[in-house]
Structure formats: C-alpha cells, structure tokens
Design a protein around this motif. Structure first.
Motif, PDB file in Angstrom:
ATOM      1  N   ALA A   4      42.238  40.814  44.294  1.00 39.06           N
ATOM      2  CA  ALA A   4      42.875  39.381  44.345  1.00 39.06           C
ATOM      3  C   ALA A   4      43.070  38.952  42.788  1.00 39.06           C
ATOM      4  O   ALA A   4      44.059  38.200  42.762  1.00 39.06           O
ATOM      5  N   MET A   5      41.809  38.871  42.100  1.00 32.42           N
ATOM      6  CA  MET A   5      42.036  38.213  40.782  1.00 32.42           C
ATOM      7  C   MET A   5      43.065  38.896  39.911  1.00 32.42           C
ATOM      8  O   MET A   5      43.783  38.315  38.981  1.00 32.42           O
ATOM      9  N   LEU A   6      43.376  40.179  40.095  1.00 38.31           N
ATOM     10  CA  LEU A   6      44.130  41.078  39.100  1.00 38.31           C
ATOM     11  C   LEU A   6      45.521  40.657  39.606  1.00 38.31           C
ATOM     12  O   LEU A   6      46.547  40.531  38.739  1.00 38.31           O
ATOM     13  N   ILE A   7      45.688  40.333  40.858  1.00 37.33           N
ATOM     14  CA  ILE A   7      47.053  39.946  41.453  1.00 37.33           C
ATOM     15  C   ILE A   7      47.370  38.519  40.750  1.00 37.33           C
ATOM     16  O   ILE A   7      48.391  38.356  40.314  1.00 37.33           O
TER      17      ILE A   7
ATOM     18  N   MET B 252      41.182  32.659  45.110  1.00 37.74           N
ATOM     19  CA  MET B 252      40.273  32.487  46.289  1.00 37.74           C
ATOM     20  C   MET B 252      41.535  32.121  47.491  1.00 37.74           C
ATOM     21  O   MET B 252      41.124  32.589  48.595  1.00 37.74           O
ATOM     22  N   ASN B 253      42.727  31.773  46.981  1.00 39.20           N
ATOM     23  CA  ASN B 253      43.800  31.636  48.481  1.00 39.20           C
ATOM     24  C   ASN B 253      44.060  33.098  48.875  1.00 39.20           C
ATOM     25  O   ASN B 253      44.205  33.204  49.945  1.00 39.20           O
ATOM     26  N   ILE B 254      44.433  34.137  47.857  1.00 42.58           N
ATOM     27  CA  ILE B 254      44.547  35.412  48.315  1.00 42.58           C
ATOM     28  C   ILE B 254      43.299  35.960  49.113  1.00 42.58           C
ATOM     29  O   ILE B 254      43.424  36.762  50.026  1.00 42.58           O
ATOM     30  N   VAL B 255      41.914  35.693  48.596  1.00 38.42           N
ATOM     31  CA  VAL B 255      40.896  36.356  49.245  1.00 38.42           C
ATOM     32  C   VAL B 255      40.764  35.940  50.689  1.00 38.42           C
ATOM     33  O   VAL B 255      40.766  36.578  51.655  1.00 38.42           O
ATOM     34  N   ASP B 256      40.800  34.456  51.082  1.00 42.91           N
ATOM     35  CA  ASP B 256      40.777  34.056  52.184  1.00 42.91           C
ATOM     36  C   ASP B 256      42.060  34.435  53.134  1.00 42.91           C
ATOM     37  O   ASP B 256      41.478  34.755  54.353  1.00 42.91           O
TER      38      ASP B 256
END
Length: 416
Positions: free
Chosen positions: A238-241, A214-218
């Motif tokens: 983002a979840m893959l990362i 969620m940090n990466i998504v935002d």
C-alpha cells in the motif's frame, strides 16, 4: 549584398545557356515602417495600420486602377520619406532580461493581479443576481485573499473543491470490517500503522503519502480477507502504491523488501500491489484527512508552526486507532484535531466563525472526538506504540508531543 539573378541566354546552336548577372537593385525598395515602433503619425493620433486598411478598402471599391494608384502613391511617399528617428522598440524577448530593460507597454500601475478571469466575473455576477453579495458575514475572515495572485492556490475554485471533497469523502471511508477478518484484529492494525509511520519517517516521505497509505490499507482490509502473515505485506504494498501516486522520487521495491527484513520477496510485493489495485479498481484519488487538515489549519487564525505540528500529531494519533478511523469521517477527524490543538494551546476563541464556516462543524459536534484525541495525547508517553510520540517529540516537530494535554477536554474535568 546584391542578389544574383539567373538570366537565360540562347547560343548559336539554339541551346539555352544560363548566365549569372547581378541585379542593380534599382527596382528594390528599402523596407520602411512595419508597425513595430511608434512613428510620428501615431504620435499625432493617426494609426498607420488602420489608415492603410481604410485606403485599400476605398481603393478596392474604385476598381483595379485605383489600387494601382494607391500602391504607386505609397511607393512615392516611401521613397521620399526621411529615415525615422530611432525610438523605443517593444521587443518580445526571453525571460532572461530584467524588468527594468522592458519598456512598459500599458498604462502605468497595471499588473497581472488586477486581471480577473472569466470564471471570477461570472461567479461575481451570479452571486450578485442571487443577492449573496450583501449577506457577507464580517466575522468570517477571507483566508484566501492573499492567494488571489497565486495560480497554484486556485483561490477561485478552492471552496468548490472542498465542497466536492465533503460530498465524496463517504465513498472512500471504511466501516467496521474486523468481523470480516478472522485472522487479524484492531491491535494488529495499530501495530502495522505504528511500523508504517516509522518507515514513512525513515524514507522521509511526504505527509500525503502516509494518509493515502492508511486509506489503502483500510479499504483493502474491508474488501479482502488477509492472513496474519500477509498483513505487513499489505502495508508495504500500500505504501509503494501511495509513493508512486504522491512522491516525485518513489522508493524502489527492493527498498521495501529490505526495510521489511526480507520477509517477502520482490515478486510477492509486486503481486500484492497488483491485487490491491485490481480490488480497488485503481480508485486512488480520494479525500484523506490530510486534504482537510491543511485547509482547516489555514482557517485557524492565527496559526503558526507549533499549531500545525500539534494538529498533525493529534491527527496521526487518531489515525492509529481503529475505532477513530472507522467511526469518524476524514473531515470530522481533521476538524477535531484542530479544535483539540486550539484547546491545548489556549487559543481564543476556541472555535471561530471562520472555522465553523470552512469546516461545516460546530464546537458541540467536535467535542466528543476532540476529547478522544486529547486522551490519546495523554497516554501517548506510556503507550507501547511510540512511533507518533517519538516523531513529534523531536525538535524539528516543535516537540509538541511533550506539551501538556488540554485539561478542559480531559475526563473528570469539572465533574465530567
């Protein structure tokens, strides 16, 4: 076994022919004490190693003849010495041997836990020099005392680590970015988070992975304009990362393609993954709410599984809401979740000096955010987005979502 020596022998024609002879062993000496066991001289208080060094040093001062005399004297003593009695030998062996088979080489009662590192000694001296040792507050409990012997807990550095987290959490926190996104809104973000929580649970991933996702998504949404049809692609990339960063066995790209109902091709996921990493400049080591949650739960004394599950339930409810993530920093969200959970479970006191010390927040600073989390709790059963509610209604999560919300923090309580 006697060793074989090669002795040269000259024939009549002048050629040298090698002849094998057997050494009689008269010039060889049996190996004596090499210092790996305690002999009679050591028992009498004499150290054979230091004695030998001292004798050689004195002999060197006297010249070469003295050295020869010392060596000759040692050989005579060695030849006449009786065979030493077998005694306990300290052997450096593998870890397969038990503790009982290893003789104690140090004085009784010593252990590894008593050994202090240089950092601990220097820190203690620094505190003493600054007069901080006498300023300890008895009402603040030592939550790391039981972890002193655990190297993985890094008890000596944990306070400094969290001070660094508090200093750097603003660097990775996003601010209001929806005005920059013409094709998506806060509701779409909540739908994406709800689906990602289901995917996270389906893959049985670590909790750190969800918060980093969620940090990466935002962060990417605050830096890059994303079309509505690519929002889910951003989520799975983002979840893959995050999986590659946090998990031991990360799901494969094809797993994410399959779980998204083949909405995207494998090449699209990899391309988006590369685009995200380039945009974020590979900055992935960030203090998410999770790192603060585990610390603050530990400081919430007494704490149990129900308390822990309830804190994570409230934190994930807050993670789904765009205003909470944008306006509340990670440490504040974590502290508010702990405070709301303590109010829900009627813990006494609701906020202790230990929690105030480790979180850096007072009860008054957390009340407004805790009320918001409790409001999310109260409306979770009727919400259309039920991923978090279903997750924490299960018995393996203590069914904490079914608990009654904290009445003291609900609106219209005592005239509020």
């Amino acid at each position: 076994m006697a060793s074989r020596l090669i002795a040269p022998q000259r024939e009549n024609n002048g050629e040298v022919k090698q002849k094998t002879v057997i050494a009689d062993g008269r010039n060889r000496r049996v190996l004596q004490d090499i210092g790996n066991f305690v002999n009679e001289r050591a028992a009498q208080g004499k150290n054979p190693i230091t004695e030998g060094v001292g004798a050689v040093a004195q002999a060197v001062k006297g010249g070469g003849r003295a050295v020869t005399k010392v060596v000759a004297a040692q050989r005579k003593v060695g030849d006449k010495a009786d065979k030493p009695k077998p005694e306990t030998v300290i052997v450096i062996s593998s870890d397969e041997k038990t503790e009982e088979s290893r003789p104690v080489s140090r004085r009784e009662g010593s252990s590894r836990k008593e050994v202090k590192t240089l950092t601990a000694i220097l820190s203690a001296r620094s505190k003493a020099a600054c007069g901080l040792t006498n300023k300890h507050n008895d009402s603040i409990e030592d939550i790391d005392g039981a972890d002193v012997g655990n190297e993985l807990a890094v008890a000596e550095y944990v306070d400094d680590i969290y001070k660094f987290y508090k200093l750097t959490e603003n660097d990775c926190q996003v601010h209001d970015y929806m005005d920059l996104q013409p094709d998506i809104n806060a509701k779409m973000r909540s739908i994406l988070v709800d689906w990602l929580i289901e995917v996270h649970r389906k893959f049985d991933l670590m909790p750190e992975t969800l918060y980093l996702t969620m940090n990466i998504v935002d962060r990417i949404l605050s830096m890059k304009v994303v079309q509505r049809k690519e929002l889910q692609l951003v989520g799975i990339s983002a979840m893959l990362i995050a999986c590659k960063y946090e998990e031991i066995w990360a799901p494969e790209v094809n797993d994410f393609v399959f779980i998204s109902d083949n909405a995207y091709a494998r090449e699209q996921v990899l391309a988006m993954e590369k685009a995200i990493l380039d945009k974020l400049e590979w900055y992935l080591t960030v203090p998410t709410p999770y790192v603060f949650l585990v610390r603050y739960i530990k400081a919430s004394i007494p704490s149990d599984d129900k308390m822990e599950d309830l804190v994570f339930f409230l934190a994930e409810l807050g993670l789904m809401q765009y205003p909470t993530v944008v306006l509340c920093c990670p440490s504040m969200l974590a502290a508010a979740a702990v405070y709301a959970a303590r109010c829900t479970l009627d813990k006494s006191p609701l906020w202790s000096e230990t929690l105030k010390h480790h979180t850096g927040y007072s009860e008054d600073q957390l009340k407004s955010w805790a009320k918001l989390l409790v409001k999310f709790h109260a409306t979770a059963a009727e919400s259309k987005l039920k991923a978090v509610y279903r997750k924490f209604s299960s018995p393996d999560r203590g069914a904490v979502a079914l608990l009654s919300p904290a009445k003291s923090l609900l609106p219209n309580h005592h005239g509020e």
